[in-house]
Design an enzyme around this catalytic site. Structure first.
Site, PDB file in Angstrom:
ATOM      1  N   CYS A  90       0.868  -1.303  -0.189  1.00 52.66           N
ATOM      2  CA  CYS A  90       0.026  -0.047   0.095  1.00 52.66           C
ATOM      3  C   CYS A  90       0.984   1.529  -0.016  1.00 52.66           C
ATOM      4  CB  CYS A  90      -0.820   0.017   1.235  1.00 52.66           C
ATOM      5  SG  CYS A  90      -2.078   1.340   1.256  1.00 52.66           S
ATOM      6  N   CYS A 114      -0.356   4.084   1.954  1.00 54.88           N
ATOM      7  CA  CYS A 114      -0.059   3.852   3.542  1.00 54.88           C
ATOM      8  C   CYS A 114       1.379   4.109   4.097  1.00 54.88           C
ATOM      9  CB  CYS A 114      -0.519   2.382   4.151  1.00 54.88           C
ATOM     10  SG  CYS A 114      -2.078   2.005   3.469  1.00 54.88           S
ATOM     11  N   ASP A 115       2.243   3.451   3.276  1.00 54.93           N
ATOM     12  CA  ASP A 115       3.622   3.336   3.752  1.00 54.93           C
ATOM     13  C   ASP A 115       4.803   4.396   2.900  1.00 54.93           C
ATOM     14  OD1 ASP A 115       2.768   1.418   5.421  1.00 54.93           O
ATOM     15  OD2 ASP A 115       3.061  -0.005   4.288  1.00 54.93           O
TER      16      ASP A 115
HETATM   17  C1  LIG Z   1       0.293  -3.854   5.703  1.00 52.45           C
HETATM   18  C2  LIG Z   1      -0.615  -2.819   5.861  1.00 52.45           C
HETATM   19  C3  LIG Z   1      -0.557  -1.819   6.129  1.00 52.45           C
HETATM   20  C4  LIG Z   1      -1.782  -0.769   5.883  1.00 52.45           C
HETATM   21  N1  LIG Z   1      -1.822   0.455   6.343  1.00 52.45           N
HETATM   22  C5  LIG Z   1      -2.756   1.283   6.249  1.00 52.45           C
HETATM   23  C6  LIG Z   1      -2.685   2.540   6.933  1.00 52.45           C
HETATM   24  O1  LIG Z   1      -1.628   2.950   7.308  1.00 52.45           O
HETATM   25  N2  LIG Z   1      -3.674   3.306   6.714  1.00 52.45           N
HETATM   26  C7  LIG Z   1      -4.953   3.010   6.089  1.00 52.45           C
HETATM   27  O2  LIG Z   1      -5.929   3.697   6.055  1.00 52.45           O
HETATM   28  N3  LIG Z   1      -4.912   1.762   5.567  1.00 52.45           N
HETATM   29  C8  LIG Z   1      -3.914   0.886   5.674  1.00 52.45           C
HETATM   30  N4  LIG Z   1      -4.145  -0.359   5.062  1.00 52.45           N
HETATM   31  C9  LIG Z   1      -5.227  -0.885   4.454  1.00 52.45           C
HETATM   32  C10 LIG Z   1      -6.429  -1.259   5.383  1.00 52.45           C
HETATM   33  O3  LIG Z   1      -5.770  -2.061   6.299  1.00 52.45           O
HETATM   34  C11 LIG Z   1      -7.731  -1.858   4.761  1.00 52.45           C
HETATM   35  O4  LIG Z   1      -7.986  -0.661   3.712  1.00 52.45           O
HETATM   36  C12 LIG Z   1      -8.551  -1.920   5.633  1.00 52.45           C
HETATM   37  O5  LIG Z   1      -8.166  -2.817   6.891  1.00 52.45           O
HETATM   38  C13 LIG Z   1      -9.848  -2.704   5.087  1.00 52.45           C
HETATM   39  O6  LIG Z   1     -10.815  -3.115   6.143  1.00 52.45           O
HETATM   40  P1  LIG Z   1     -12.070  -4.006   5.963  1.00 52.45           P
HETATM   41  O7  LIG Z   1     -12.629  -4.090   6.973  1.00 52.45           O
HETATM   42  O8  LIG Z   1     -12.724  -3.666   4.760  1.00 52.45           O
HETATM   43  O9  LIG Z   1     -11.289  -5.394   5.808  1.00 52.45           O
HETATM   44  P2  LIG Z   1     -10.055  -5.996   6.551  1.00 52.45           P
HETATM   45  O10 LIG Z   1      -9.262  -5.241   7.327  1.00 52.45           O
HETATM   46  O11 LIG Z   1      -9.287  -7.031   5.443  1.00 52.45           O
HETATM   47  O12 LIG Z   1     -10.675  -7.138   7.453  1.00 52.45           O
HETATM   48  C14 LIG Z   1     -11.374  -8.101   6.618  1.00 52.45           C
HETATM   49  C15 LIG Z   1     -11.911  -9.259   7.780  1.00 52.45           C
HETATM   50  O13 LIG Z   1     -13.071 -10.238   7.306  1.00 52.45           O
HETATM   51  C16 LIG Z   1     -12.663 -11.328   7.826  1.00 52.45           C
HETATM   52  N5  LIG Z   1     -12.903 -12.514   6.872  1.00 52.45           N
HETATM   53  C17 LIG Z   1     -12.368 -12.745   5.765  1.00 52.45           C
HETATM   54  N6  LIG Z   1     -13.242 -13.765   5.135  1.00 52.45           N
HETATM   55  C18 LIG Z   1     -13.911 -14.422   6.151  1.00 52.45           C
HETATM   56  C19 LIG Z   1     -14.901 -15.344   6.321  1.00 52.45           C
HETATM   57  N7  LIG Z   1     -14.876 -16.328   5.033  1.00 52.45           N
HETATM   58  N8  LIG Z   1     -15.485 -15.577   7.264  1.00 52.45           N
HETATM   59  C20 LIG Z   1     -15.306 -14.521   8.404  1.00 52.45           C
HETATM   60  N9  LIG Z   1     -14.543 -13.632   8.323  1.00 52.45           N
HETATM   61  C21 LIG Z   1     -13.873 -13.524   7.193  1.00 52.45           C
HETATM   62  C22 LIG Z   1     -11.076 -11.455   8.292  1.00 52.45           C
HETATM   63  O14 LIG Z   1     -10.699 -12.401   9.151  1.00 52.45           O
HETATM   64  C23 LIG Z   1     -10.909  -9.796   8.652  1.00 52.45           C
HETATM   65  O15 LIG Z   1     -11.421  -9.864  10.050  1.00 52.45           O
HETATM   66  C24 LIG Z   1      -3.190  -1.008   5.126  1.00 52.45           C
HETATM   67  C25 LIG Z   1      -2.974  -2.603   4.780  1.00 52.45           C
HETATM   68  C26 LIG Z   1      -2.123  -3.560   5.030  1.00 52.45           C
HETATM   69  C27 LIG Z   1      -1.897  -4.910   4.546  1.00 52.45           C
END
Ligand SMILES: Cc1cc2nc3c(=O)[nH]c(=O)nc-3n(C[C@H](O)[C@H](O)[C@H](O)COP(=O)(O)OP(=O)(O)OC[C@H]3O[C@@H](n4cnc5c(N)ncnc54)[C@H](O)[C@@H]3O)c2cc1C
Length: 313
Positions: A133, A136-137
């Site tokens: 990302c 982010c980084d």
């Molecule tokens: C290394 C890294 C650094 C980042 N740094 C930043 C930052 O500094 N600032 C920023 O704004 N964004 C950052 N991001 C991006 C940010 O993390 C994502 O945009 C955000 O987490 C997305 O949120 P979400 O709730 O959509 O999904 P996610 O955080 O991806 O969560 C998905 C959830 O769904 C669950 N899940 C998936 N499939 C299933 C299933 N079949 N059954 C039950 N549960 C399931 C998983 O276990 C998880 O709990 C970063 C991403 C990464 C990878």
């Protein structure tokens, strides 16, 4: 067990939806999946989530959201959803341990996983110089050398964005031609901070005690191995939205992201809502995920109240 609302996923989208629904007295069940807390639990500092002037560690931010959801009465359950039957309401969810749950409304917030190369040194250096990302980084790589791997529009956009921080950005792509649109290529090629290593296959991320030191590649023309020195490596080879368990019951775009009615979180099936990265091919940030989680909760709450009104009408 039956619930008025089940939220699948405990990233920023799912936990924000849980906070809103719990505060509206809907007491949702939230299912965690294999990554409790979502993607932010895999990173260190999060500097761009509003409300934390000195930044906050990703796992701590997610732990706070979880506590906030629990405080208002949400139930959080570990488990993986392996299938959902949406043909009738209540919807039926099938869990990996063989149990079944039913719900009047469903919020899908299962995120999208960044595609990886699977080469040595990659997984162990995520957060130590390997990133998925740029938004982010990128900030952490001021005056450093960065490699961006990929040849599509996203790779061009990330390379261009990273030139704001890096001393040099090198695009590595395994083919000679880029997949990116002409306009994106032209912009990138016109940027003198961007260097090119095309027709190179990434073989290994090299690292020392301070983190990433470079990328070993094979020159596809000569067959020779080369070491490209770098302090950071950004993977820009796409994302896979986590929708496999839905078995194609909801429409997606050509990249697999769930489609919602514009300006809402409503999917094609009434009572099923989507939020966060699983429906967002563009922004993929914690704050946008949290924002759309709020939308999904408000939409679900409205849907549930309308159902109650129908029953009493
Ligand atoms: C290394 C890294 C650094 C980042 N740094 C930043 C930052 O500094 N600032 C920023 O704004 N964004 C950052 N991001 C991006 C940010 O993390 C994502 O945009 C955000 O987490 C997305 O949120 P979400 O709730 O959509 O999904 P996610 O955080 O991806 O969560 C998905 C959830 O769904 C669950 N899940 C998936 N499939 C299933 C299933 N079949 N059954 C039950 N549960 C399931 C998983 O276990 C998880 O709990 C970063 C991403 C990464 C990878």
């Amino acid at each position: 067990m039956h619930y008025k609302a089940i939220i699948i996923g405990t990233g920023p989208a799912g936990l924000t939806a849980a906070i809103y629904l719990a505060r509206a007295n809907v007491t949702p069940l939230v299912i965690e999946g294999i990554q409790p807390g979502g993607q932010l639990t895999t990173t260190t500092e999060v500097d761009n989530f509003p409300g934390f002037p000195d930044g906050i560690m990703g796992p701590e931010l997610m732990d706070n959201m979880r506590k906030q959801a629990l405080r208002f009465g949400a139930t959080i359950q570990s488990g993986l959803v392996t299938g959902v039957d949406m043909s009738n309401r209540p919807f039926t969810l099938f869990l990996e341990d063989g149990s079944k749950l039913t719900a009047d409304s469903l919020i899908i917030s299962t995120g999208a996983s960044a595609k990886k190369l699977g080469i040595p040194g990659e997984a162990e250096n995520i957060g130590r110089g390997v990133s998925t990302c740029a938004t982010c980084d990128g900030f952490f790589f001021r005056n450093k050398r960065i490699i961006v791997i990929g040849g599509g529009d996203t790779a061009m956009e990330e390379a261009k964005f990273l030139t704001r921080f890096a001393s040099e950005v090198r695009v590595v792509h395994r083919r000679n031609e880029l997949k990116a649109s002409k306009i994106m290529q032209d912009h990138a090629r016109g940027n003198e901070k961007i260097a090119w290593s095309l027709n190179r296959t990434p073989l290994e991320v090299t690292a020392g005690p301070m983190g990433v030191s470079g990328l070993k590649v094979r020159n596809n023309e000569t067959g020779e191995e080369e070491l490209l020195e770098a302090d950071g490596i950004f993977l820009a080879i796409g994302h896979t939205p986590n929708t496999g368990f839905l078995g194609g019951q909801l429409p997606t775009d050509e990249l697999g992201y769930l489609q919602v009615i514009s300006g809402t979180s409503q999917t094609a099936i009434p009572g099923v809502f989507a939020c966060g990265d699983v429906q967002d091919r563009i922004y993929r940030q914690a704050i946008t995920s949290a924002g759309s989680g709020c939308m999904a909760a408000l939409d679900a709450e409205r849907f549930l109240s309308e159902q109650t009104l129908h029953i009493f009408a």
